[in-house]
Structure formats: structure tokens, C-alpha cells
Design a protein around this motif. Sequence first.
Motif, short mmCIF file in Angstrom:
data_model
loop_
_atom_site.label_atom_id
_atom_site.label_comp_id
_atom_site.label_asym_id
_atom_site.label_seq_id
_atom_site.Cartn_x
_atom_site.Cartn_y
_atom_site.Cartn_z
N THR A 99 -1.88 1.98 6.10
CA THR A 99 -1.52 0.60 6.45
C THR A 99 -1.55 0.34 7.94
O THR A 99 -1.75 -0.81 8.36
N ARG A 100 -1.34 1.36 8.75
CA ARG A 100 -1.29 1.14 10.20
C ARG A 100 -2.56 1.58 10.93
O ARG A 100 -2.93 1.00 11.95
N ARG A 101 -3.25 2.62 10.42
CA ARG A 101 -4.41 3.13 11.12
C ARG A 101 -5.68 3.11 10.27
O ARG A 101 -6.72 3.59 10.69
N ALA A 102 -5.59 2.55 9.07
CA ALA A 102 -6.73 2.44 8.15
C ALA A 102 -7.35 3.81 7.85
O ALA A 102 -8.56 3.94 7.68
N HIS A 158 -1.22 -3.28 7.26
CA HIS A 158 -1.89 -3.84 6.10
C HIS A 158 -1.01 -3.69 4.87
O HIS A 158 -0.61 -2.58 4.51
N LEU A 159 -0.76 -4.82 4.19
CA LEU A 159 0.02 -4.82 2.95
C LEU A 159 -0.90 -5.19 1.80
O LEU A 159 -1.72 -6.09 1.92
N TYR A 160 -0.75 -4.50 0.67
CA TYR A 160 -1.64 -4.66 -0.47
C TYR A 160 -0.92 -5.44 -1.58
O TYR A 160 -0.01 -4.91 -2.23
N PRO A 161 -1.31 -6.69 -1.79
CA PRO A 161 -0.59 -7.56 -2.74
C PRO A 161 -0.46 -6.98 -4.14
O PRO A 161 0.59 -7.10 -4.76
N GLN A 162 -1.52 -6.37 -4.65
CA GLN A 162 -1.47 -5.91 -6.03
C GLN A 162 -0.36 -4.88 -6.23
O GLN A 162 0.33 -4.89 -7.25
N GLU A 163 -0.20 -4.00 -5.26
CA GLU A 163 0.84 -2.97 -5.38
C GLU A 163 2.22 -3.61 -5.46
O GLU A 163 3.06 -3.22 -6.28
N ILE A 164 2.46 -4.61 -4.61
CA ILE A 164 3.75 -5.29 -4.62
C ILE A 164 3.93 -6.07 -5.91
O ILE A 164 5.02 -6.08 -6.52
N GLU A 165 2.87 -6.73 -6.37
CA GLU A 165 2.95 -7.53 -7.60
C GLU A 165 3.30 -6.66 -8.80
O GLU A 165 4.15 -7.04 -9.63
N PHE A 202 -13.36 4.44 -3.20
CA PHE A 202 -11.99 4.09 -3.56
C PHE A 202 -11.73 2.67 -3.05
O PHE A 202 -11.75 2.44 -1.84
N ILE A 203 -11.50 1.73 -3.95
CA ILE A 203 -11.25 0.34 -3.58
C ILE A 203 -9.77 0.17 -3.28
O ILE A 203 -8.91 0.53 -4.10
N THR A 204 -9.47 -0.39 -2.11
CA THR A 204 -8.06 -0.57 -1.73
C THR A 204 -7.59 -2.01 -1.87
O THR A 204 -6.38 -2.25 -1.90
N GLY A 205 -8.50 -2.98 -1.93
CA GLY A 205 -8.06 -4.36 -2.12
C GLY A 205 -9.10 -5.36 -1.63
O GLY A 205 -10.08 -4.99 -0.97
N ARG A 206 -8.89 -6.63 -1.98
CA ARG A 206 -9.75 -7.70 -1.51
C ARG A 206 -9.40 -8.04 -0.06
O ARG A 206 -8.23 -8.14 0.31
N ILE A 207 -10.43 -8.21 0.76
CA ILE A 207 -10.21 -8.50 2.18
C ILE A 207 -9.39 -9.78 2.35
O ILE A 207 -8.46 -9.85 3.15
N LYS A 208 -9.73 -10.81 1.58
CA LYS A 208 -9.05 -12.08 1.74
C LYS A 208 -7.60 -12.02 1.25
O LYS A 208 -6.80 -12.88 1.62
N ASP A 209 -7.28 -11.01 0.41
CA ASP A 209 -5.93 -10.93 -0.14
C ASP A 209 -5.01 -10.03 0.68
O ASP A 209 -3.78 -10.17 0.62
N ILE A 210 -5.56 -9.07 1.40
CA ILE A 210 -4.73 -8.14 2.16
C ILE A 210 -3.96 -8.90 3.24
O ILE A 210 -4.51 -9.73 3.97
N ILE A 211 -2.67 -8.62 3.34
CA ILE A 211 -1.80 -9.29 4.29
C ILE A 211 -1.64 -8.39 5.52
O ILE A 211 -1.35 -7.20 5.40
N ARG A 220 -13.08 8.82 4.66
CA ARG A 220 -11.67 8.44 4.51
C ARG A 220 -11.21 7.39 5.52
O ARG A 220 -10.02 7.16 5.68
N GLN A 221 -12.13 6.76 6.18
CA GLN A 221 -11.80 5.64 7.07
C GLN A 221 -11.95 4.35 6.26
O GLN A 221 -13.00 4.03 5.75
N GLU A 222 -10.86 3.60 6.14
CA GLU A 222 -10.91 2.36 5.36
C GLU A 222 -11.62 1.27 6.15
O GLU A 222 -11.47 1.15 7.37
N GLY A 223 -12.39 0.47 5.45
CA GLY A 223 -13.09 -0.63 6.08
C GLY A 223 -13.68 -1.56 5.04
O GLY A 223 -13.30 -1.54 3.87
#
Length: 945
Positions: free
Chosen positions: A463-466, A567-574, A552-561, A506-509
Motif C-alpha cells: 500500500t505504501r511502496r507498491a 493505496h487502499l483496495y475497496p474490494q477488500e474493505i467491502e 496477480f490482479i490487485t484492483g481497478r485503477i479508477k477504484d483504488i483510493i 513483484r512491483q505493482e503497477g
Amino acid sequence: MSPNSKADDRQAALLGLVGDLVRELRAKQNGSIRVSLDSRLEQDLGIDSLARTELSARIERGFATRLPFDAIGQADTVADLLAALAQESSSLAVFESSTAPAPSSLPSAEAPERARDLIDALDWHVAHHPDRLHAAVLEDDRKIVASLTYGELAEKARRVAAGLIARDVSPGDRVAIMLPTSIDFFATFFGVLYAGAAPVPIYPPMRLSQIEDHLRRQAGILDNAGARILVTMPEGLALAALLRAQVETLESVESYARLCADNEAPLPILRDGARTALIQYTSGSTGDPKGVVLSHANLLANIRAMGGAIGATSSDVFVSWLPLYHDMGLIGAWLGSLYYAAPLYVMSPLSFLARPANWLWAMSRFRATLSASPNFGFELCVTKIDEASLAGLDLSALRMVANGAEPVSVYTLRRFCDRFRRYGFRQEAMAPVYGLAECAVGLAFPPLRRAPIIDRVDRDALTRRALAEPARADDPRAMEFVASGLPLPAHQIRVVDENGFEASERQEGRLEFRGPSATLGYFRNESKTRALIRDGWLDSGDRAYLAQGDVFITGRIKDIIIRGGQHLYPQEIEEAIALIPGIRKGCVAVFGAADARSGTERVIVVAETAITEPAARAALEAKAQDVVRDVSGTVADEIMLAPPRTVPKTSSGKIRRSAAKALYEQGAVGAPGQAVWLQMSRLAMSGVNPLLRRAATRAGDILYAIWWWIAATLGYAVTWSGVMTLPGMRRRWAFVRRIAAITLAVMRIPVTTKGFDALPAKGAMLVFNHSSYADALLLAATLPGEPVFIAKRELASQFFAGPFLRRLGAQFVERFDVAGGVADVEALANAARSGRNLVFFPEGTFTRRAGLSGFYLGAFKIAAEAGLKVVPGALRGTRAMLRGEQWFPRRAALDVEIGPPIEPAGTDFVAILKLRDAARDAVLALCGEPDIDQLMKPRPIRRDA
């Protein structure tokens, strides 16, 4: 017991059952709930699609019956449910084990590996095994209501194509299909392809209470697609009329039955894999629809790549409940099965939602080897099916069940594999996959027979360093992601950082891809297309990381807060909030809202609940805040508890976070729904402006048509007078050319010519395609010299036309036997020898639909015997300006093109045939219209495919 007493008992039992469910949904409100026969399930009682699944199971258990799959899905009130129960005459065990034998295996069949388009693929199967079972439509898990062989599909599709062509559908037009899962859908889809048009599947409304949102969304899609015809079910024709009022291009709304013609018609033969085979509109496209344009080559490449990855053959059996208007059901399930000759057993999504066990039992009964579902389908199977209903279930034949189309939940995946292991389901059959409409459907698949890989990563590092750093085994805050496999053959995936450079392991992008399945862009949306494609790579809109080849898909770009750099992942919180008692599962939306003061995003949670008691709601909010903190390490800025049916969803049940955000920003979260009559009134009113624009366009067309006929009439009158009075053929033709050119200019018709320097000055035979009565006007304005027009003999006796044409030197012959009379042949030969060019329309007549018909031999016999060069020419635009059997002219650009002359090679019959065929091939290449001389019964098949 009297019938009335039984009916009263059934009514009381149903009201009690519905009341119990509503009280569970609306905890803490027991005293305020009133359930009556007039209670509306959704608006009054809060029973939405997912709650109806539970209601269906309880009714069937309580009454020991099986309702038709749509009885609960379509019911609006409790009285509708009671009526459905009253119609059930038989009482049988709810999930009785099937005694039907397993379907007999079909002989093996090859796939059409060299097919260039979908029509090629279907026709290949028709040529090799027309009676082979292609698809069967299920009412539930056991009852086949309709089936289809390859031959039947082709026959029905050709009838649809004939109906479309009769309605002036031309190659390249768009035809929208709003049909439920049915044989009609299959036939209509291929009928559109046979007609050379592009199908645009859209989903039909599930319930009347959703009519406004549904029709508004479809109107935007239809308008963007420029659809000319909408094909829908007979019951939907009245509703579809509202769509027509919203969409200016929509000319007619048809049902499958009305569309089918009595006889087949000549169909275009367009062998080009680059042609558009499908325009797939992505879910959630409301204000700015995105229609993914997919060619035949795109679809075939994707089907072949997926088939290779899963080892698909004709011995497979695919069972599906997926909707046919969505890429996973349309391409992955149906077209993939069609290509590999694997029988498809398909049921309506409503059948699955009403009774999720239908899907499992159908896979068991028909010995399915393949299937697929979004994640929520697996969740329903885990939570909404009683153990007693699974006795005898056997899922051991499954080789692979794809889990895709939405984010894969580790929680759901584990529970499904654990629960159904005892029924023969192997965890190696669970295949988390990744795909998107912009790549047809599939992009990454795991290797066969590999159990799902779950990666645990350090939350702070991601979430902090991708960075997806592996988490410690005892880390309670670790985040989990599922491997979606490796890129399909011939496809490539990369992950890029914020600067556009390729990220390391393992670098998220941002995930980008390319390959033969990739779309060339969105239909009529250049700005979105430019944003989609960069340097040949397509932007998926997803964030991901790669590890050991897997994506490994971590989330939609437009949805990530992004909050304070984290970085916060809406699906996980939902998912975590949905587990709180009192919160409705699958009804939580988490999104970010810009905060100008802090320069970062605020975290907003909208969660549905039926609880209204203030103290209970406060406790629920506190619990939700604790969950947000535990999951993400931060707190939500606002938690809104909303009534049922607040959180917007797509047709497949996905949370529409952007729509939920729009409601929040408008202050409309929890606003009460409006009555259907009010929605219909608003829809009707919103159609006023399009109707006015359409009326203005129509008025303009009528005024132009009047002006056109005035110009044509005056032009002919002036020309007739001049021709009848002027001496000498040269003067008459100069006058005709001048007036014809002026007439076209007055009509505001642009005319272009090409290749006229190849036109012999005299003594040649000019052959043109015949498209319209306006052909003569165009040729009169453009041909040099004093051409001799070959006219049908009937014109010689007409009062005005006969003398007029004779003064211009026209020759009259029998329409279909030009070379039949010796006198005719000699007269034409003499005209050519005198230094004039002969002008023929060797088709003999014209039709209202586009295409080049067969050429008669007579003209070419004359050319061969007289030693005349044959000059092919093409007229373009005249059919569009004035179509056959129609007297309403349109504004259109006209074009005349002349090809190189063709020398006769002899006077024998074979030489004359070759001369005719060479001239026709040249005209066909120049005119740009389809070849309608070849009928599609059957369509030519390459035997080497």
C-alpha cells in the motif's frame, strides 16, 4: 379438506414464510413489518435479486415443489408468488436426484482451424456434420426446452439474415439484440453476421421496477452504436418502442419471429477476418458508453488461444448459466463451444439466481467437463444451497471451471473448494482467470491441473511502496491475492510504473497487454481509444504485479483510493464490512472522494441495511469503522448506512462504485425509488427532443425529395424538348450532357469520375452495373461523345421515352436475349463500326438491395463477334440516391469509374464465357458491392479447413 381451505392455508403459509425472511432482513423492526398479498417484493419488503435466491429456496422447501425459474425472478408482489404456487399441479421433491441417463457421447470432430471468420467456422461444421448437436437450452437442471444442431442454426440464421436484408440492412450496419437466453438469440446473432452487419448484444430488463435505469442505459448504448434495428422478444416490443423514441438512428424494432423471412435471400459473401464481428459494450457504460469493436480475427484468435490453454476438444461438454449478452457467456461459453464442436447446455441466468443448485446439478447430470462463473456465482453456491439438496451430486467430470469476470475472492474460493470436495470437485479444476472485453474475453489462464495459487503479501509494502513483498507466515494483516495464470499463447502482458517504464518482478503497477485478440478501439469514441492504446500496448485499467510468470490482479485503477500516499483496495474493505451481521452481503460500496483541503482522498463507505432503530444503527457504524481500521490501517471519513436497493450494481451483480460515488456527490444516497408510471412518464418526456429532431430530419428529407423531383422533372422536360428539336446527334448529346450536369448540380449531388482516359473514343462496348433509374442520368452527364444506349424493347412504344431515345440513337432489344435476333446484332455492330460506343447493363435489371447480379451473355457475344473491346465500368451512389422499388430520393455522392479495356479472345462459346466473367469480375471489384449471384445454400466451404 375443501379447495378453498387448501388455498387459504397456502396463502397463510406463504405470507408467514415471506414475513420470516423479511424480519431476518430487517432485524430490530419486527413490530413495524406488515406483509400482505399486495406487498411489493422489492419496493416494500426490500427483497432484491440476492434475497430472491433465498426466498426461492425457502418456498420450494416449504411447499415441496419446484417453481418455474422465472416465477420468483419476475414476481412483483406476494400475490404473484401465490399465483405461481397455485399453478403448480404436481408436488415433487425439491431436489430429486435425476434418473435420466447421462447424455450419449458424440463422435469426435475436428475444429475449423483455417476458418477466417465465424461464418466460415459454422459453415465448416454444417458441411461436415450438420446433424450434430450444438446447443441445448435448459429450463432448470434437468429439462431441455429446445435444442439446436449446426444445420438448424445455419438455416435459422439465414432466414434472419434474409429478413434483415429485406429491411435494407447492409454490410457494416449495426443490429442490436435484446433477447434472453434462447434459440432465438443464437439464430439472430448469426443472422446478423450472415447479413454482413455487426451484432450489438444488450441485456433485457429483469423487472419492470428497474425500467427507467435499464432503458436509459440501453438508449445510450444504442445511440452510440448507431443501431438501425433492435431485435427483442415479443413481450418487449412495447418497452422497446420507448428506446426508439430515445435513439434517432433506430429505424425499427423487431422480434425474431417477425424478422424471419419465408424464403432465403442471396447473402453477401465477405471473407475478411478484419470485419467487425461484435461490438461489446462494457458493464457500467452509462453517460459515455464504451463499445469494444472486435473483429472476426480477434474472436477466432481468442477462442483458439483459450482452447489451446485448456485443451478443448469436441469431447468436452460445457454447461453455462452465463448471460449471452456478456463476453464470458457469449464468447467463452457459446462461441468457444461452437468452434470446438463441444455440446453446450445453457440455462437462463434467472434460473441460476432463483436456484443456484441448478447449475451444479446440470453439470452433474450432463457430465460437464467445462464451465465458468464470476466469483459471486461460487459464493451463492456456498451460501444459498442446503446440504440436503446435494445428495447424489457428482462434479468429478469437471476438468476446469473458470472463475473470472470480476475480482476473485480468496475467501469464496477456499470455501467453494472445501465444501464441494466431497461431491467430486477437485481444487485443480478451480481456475482463476483474467480477461477483459478489450481482449475479446480471455487474457491469462493458469496451467491445467494446477491448484489455485494464493499469494500473501505485506500490507504496508504494497500500500505504501507498491511492492508485493511476501508476508511473514504469522502476519495477521497480510493481504492475499490469487494468481490468474500466464498470458495466453501469442499474447503479452507487462506491468508499467507511473512513469511508463516496465516494472520489475513483484512491483505493482498498471497492467498493459497486446496480442491478436486485442481490439483496435472503441466504437465512435476516439478520445477513449487514444487513452486505451499507447505504442501498441493496451491499458487494461487494472493494477497488478507479476511473480514467477503469473499475473496477480490487485484492483481497478479508477477504484483504488489513495489516501496520504497509501493505496487502499475497496474490494477488500467491502468484503470485510459485508460480514458484519445486519449489513447486506454484496451490498457495500467503498470509494474515494476528493478532499480539496487535505489534498488527498476521503474514504466513503455506503452499506445497505434494513435496520432503522437509531441505537442499533450507531452500533453498526461503530462496528464498520472498526473493520475498516483493522483491514486497512486507517479509518473511513464517512460511513453511510443506506436502505436496501441503494448500492448500484451491473447486470452481473458487480458493485458500480463510480455510480455509487455519483449518488453520494448528488446527495441522493438512500433516496426512495419512484413509481413505475412516473419512470415511464419521464422516459416518454425525455424522448421528446429526439422525436423533434427526428421530425425535423424527416421534414428536411421530404423537402429535399420534393426539390429533387422538381429538378428531375424540369431537367427531363428541357432535355426532351432540346433533343426533339435540335439537329444532329452531336448537338443533341452535348445538350443532354449539359442539362444532366446542371440537374445534378441543382440537386446538390457531387459527381466524381475516374479512369476516363482509359475509355476508347469510339467503337467499344461499355458495361456497367445497374443500380437505379438514376444510372442513366449519371452516365448522360459524364460519358463523352455520342454513346449508344441499349434499352429494353418495351421503352420503344412509350409515348415520351420512345421518340426521345430514338432521337439519341438508342437501340431497343429484348431485355434478356440481346443477341437473340440477327437484326439486333447487325444494328449494334453497325453502330459500333460508325464510331460510337455501345452502353450495356448486362445484369438486365436492378434490385433494391445492394449487390451485383449475374451477367447475361448476349452483350459479350456481340462484342466477340464484332471484335469490340469490352470496357468495364462501375456506378457508385445511384442506388443510395434512388433505390429500386422506391421513389423517395436521398442526397448521395455519385461516382463513375472506368476500368482497363478487355480484348475478346475468340468467338467460340468458351471464349465468350471467359470474356463475360472477366468483365464481371472487373465490375465487381470496381463497384464495391457484394456478389449476390452466389447464394448461401450452402455457403462455399474450403475443404482443406
